[in-house]
Design an enzyme around this catalytic site. Structure first.
Site, PDB file in Angstrom:
ATOM      1  N   CYS A 118      14.090  45.204   4.958  1.00 37.23           N
ATOM      2  CA  CYS A 118      14.724  46.659   5.537  1.00 37.23           C
ATOM      3  C   CYS A 118      15.239  47.357   4.459  1.00 37.23           C
ATOM      4  O   CYS A 118      15.263  47.049   3.243  1.00 37.23           O
ATOM      5  CB  CYS A 118      15.767  46.157   6.686  1.00 37.23           C
ATOM      6  SG  CYS A 118      16.094  47.294   7.736  1.00 37.23           S
ATOM      7  N   LYS A 193      15.952  43.006  18.635  1.00 35.39           N
ATOM      8  CA  LYS A 193      17.674  43.534  18.061  1.00 35.39           C
ATOM      9  C   LYS A 193      17.930  44.562  18.668  1.00 35.39           C
ATOM     10  O   LYS A 193      17.791  45.660  18.918  1.00 35.39           O
ATOM     11  CB  LYS A 193      17.191  43.756  16.685  1.00 35.39           C
ATOM     12  CG  LYS A 193      18.378  44.206  15.617  1.00 35.39           C
ATOM     13  CD  LYS A 193      18.142  44.386  14.417  1.00 35.39           C
ATOM     14  CE  LYS A 193      19.270  44.569  13.329  1.00 35.39           C
ATOM     15  NZ  LYS A 193      18.817  44.944  11.869  1.00 35.39           N
ATOM     16  N   ARG A 203      28.145  45.344   7.992  1.00 36.43           N
ATOM     17  CA  ARG A 203      27.983  46.625   7.253  1.00 36.43           C
ATOM     18  C   ARG A 203      28.955  46.859   6.398  1.00 36.43           C
ATOM     19  O   ARG A 203      28.765  47.704   5.382  1.00 36.43           O
ATOM     20  CB  ARG A 203      28.154  47.895   8.322  1.00 36.43           C
ATOM     21  CG  ARG A 203      26.960  47.976   9.655  1.00 36.43           C
ATOM     22  CD  ARG A 203      27.150  48.837  10.818  1.00 36.43           C
ATOM     23  NE  ARG A 203      25.739  48.560  11.344  1.00 36.43           N
ATOM     24  CZ  ARG A 203      25.840  49.134  12.522  1.00 36.43           C
ATOM     25  NH1 ARG A 203      26.885  50.036  13.207  1.00 36.43           N
ATOM     26  NH2 ARG A 203      24.677  49.135  13.464  1.00 36.43           N
ATOM     27  N   LYS A 246      18.794  38.879  18.189  1.00 32.50           N
ATOM     28  CA  LYS A 246      20.096  39.297  17.408  1.00 32.50           C
ATOM     29  C   LYS A 246      20.778  40.404  18.457  1.00 32.50           C
ATOM     30  O   LYS A 246      20.166  41.598  18.903  1.00 32.50           O
ATOM     31  CB  LYS A 246      19.696  39.717  16.109  1.00 32.50           C
ATOM     32  CG  LYS A 246      20.762  40.174  15.342  1.00 32.50           C
ATOM     33  CD  LYS A 246      20.330  40.749  14.068  1.00 32.50           C
ATOM     34  CE  LYS A 246      21.582  41.211  13.153  1.00 32.50           C
ATOM     35  NZ  LYS A 246      21.258  41.895  11.721  1.00 32.50           N
ATOM     36  N   SER A 272      27.708  38.743  12.333  1.00 34.47           N
ATOM     37  CA  SER A 272      29.126  38.846  11.774  1.00 34.47           C
ATOM     38  C   SER A 272      30.296  39.135  12.700  1.00 34.47           C
ATOM     39  O   SER A 272      31.407  38.480  12.343  1.00 34.47           O
ATOM     40  CB  SER A 272      28.937  40.119  10.686  1.00 34.47           C
ATOM     41  OG  SER A 272      28.632  41.376  11.428  1.00 34.47           O
TER      42      SER A 272
END
Length: 323
Positions: A118, A193, A203, A246, A272
């Site tokens: 990505c 996703k 991030r 996800k 996360s």
């Protein structure tokens, strides 16, 4: 009077283990690893306690621990020094991920290495491809994905995991890989996703927050369920080897849907934000962190995931090996 006595099979720990339907083991886990360009870096990520960003000259500290815990698979995310509008560092044969692949394969040949394919970590605007008319240019991104995929393949990746949710990404990458002789290199697609609020700490970890707008034009609406099966079917037709959902914990229904739809292996990403919330509550003493972690991971497996990508992999491995 007759009535069912289900408690007969719950009376002792031994009988509970004998009839247990779902099991967790270390082989279920993939551990995400952040590799930062530079030297002498073992940088804590404040929003993800216990997770660090590593430079290549220090990452063997982490890899030694991973191997000692018998974790067999990792997923690499790169944080380069140079970023531009195209994310061109992503396909640099001497970039941070190709360098990491060569190092890991030289010193840890039995470790199975998956790479994120990505551009959000590589673009100066934080989006997952070049921008045209204020949005990610899908087809231009596919061309760049092919270049990135080939750079990782040539450096020794065992599997590629495209995460940008671009239309046609699996077909494009599969064709490019096959043309260059990488016919046996599998693709684990981020097939489903969602544009989730649970990605915030990532991030921070990967320096990948968008500098404008959001990712709703290419990631899925969290309200949509049927669309997930369309996305999974497209990637299956295009040649994906594994389908990923996800995030995981708030999308267990989607994991189950994909499991029932497909005979392909199903992965989920315990992201996360899910990790950070549990860690924070545990540090406050509000929950038993170890028990809630294992229960959460077990729920993903019970929902139908064959593979769990999780920042808890090391913690879970330690607990499971004591049993």
């Amino acid at each position: 009077m007759f009535f069912n006595r289900s408690r007969r099979l719950r009376k002792t720990a031994t009988i509970r283990r004998l009839v247990q339907e779902t099991h967790l083991c270390v082989d279920d886990f993939i551990y995400p690893l952040f590799i930062e360009e530079g030297e002498n870096i073992a940088r804590d990520i404040p929003s993800m306690p216990g997770i660090k960003r590593w430079s290549l000259d220090r990452v063997q500290e982490e890899l030694d621990e991973i191997c000692a815990l018998k974790i067999k698979a990792i997923m690499l995310f790169g944080i380069p020094k140079h970023k531009d509008a195209q994310g061109s560092e992503a396909w640099n044969d001497e970039g941070i991920i190709p360098q990491a692949l060569r190092l890991i394969k030289a010193h840890y040949p039995d470790l199975y290495v998956i790479t994120d394919v990505c551009f959000c970590e590589y673009t100066d605007h934080g989006h997952c491809g070049p921008i045209k008319d204020g949005d990610v240019d899908n087809d231009a991104t596919l061309k760049n994905l092919n270049k990135q995929a080939l750079a990782h393949a040539k450096a020794g990746a065992d599997m590629l995991a495209p995460s940008g949710m671009m239309d046609g990404m699996i077909a494009s990458m599969r064709h490019a890989l096959d043309q260059e002789g990488f016919v046996n290199l599998p693709i684990m697609s981020y097939a489903v996703k969602y544009a989730s609020a649970f990605y915030g700490p990532f991030r921070d970890a990967a320096d990948s927050a968008p500098s404008f707008g959001d990712r709703h034009s290419y990631q899925m609406n969290p309200a949509n369920r049927r669309e997930a099966l369309r996305e999974a079917s497209f990637d299956t037709q295009e040649g994906a080897d594994i389908l990923m959902v996800k995030p995981a914990l708030s999308y267990l229904d989607i994991i189950r849907d994909v499991r029932e739809y497909s005979s392909l292996p199903v992965a989920c990403y315990n992201v996360s934000g899910e990790y950070a919330m549990l860690k924070a509550a545990s540090e406050k003493g509000w929950i038993d962190g170890d028990r809630v972690m294992l229960e959460s991971l077990l729920s993903m497996k019970r929902a139908g995931a064959d593979i769990i990508i999780t920042y808890f992999a090391k913690d879970a491995a330690r607990l499971l090996q004591r049993r």
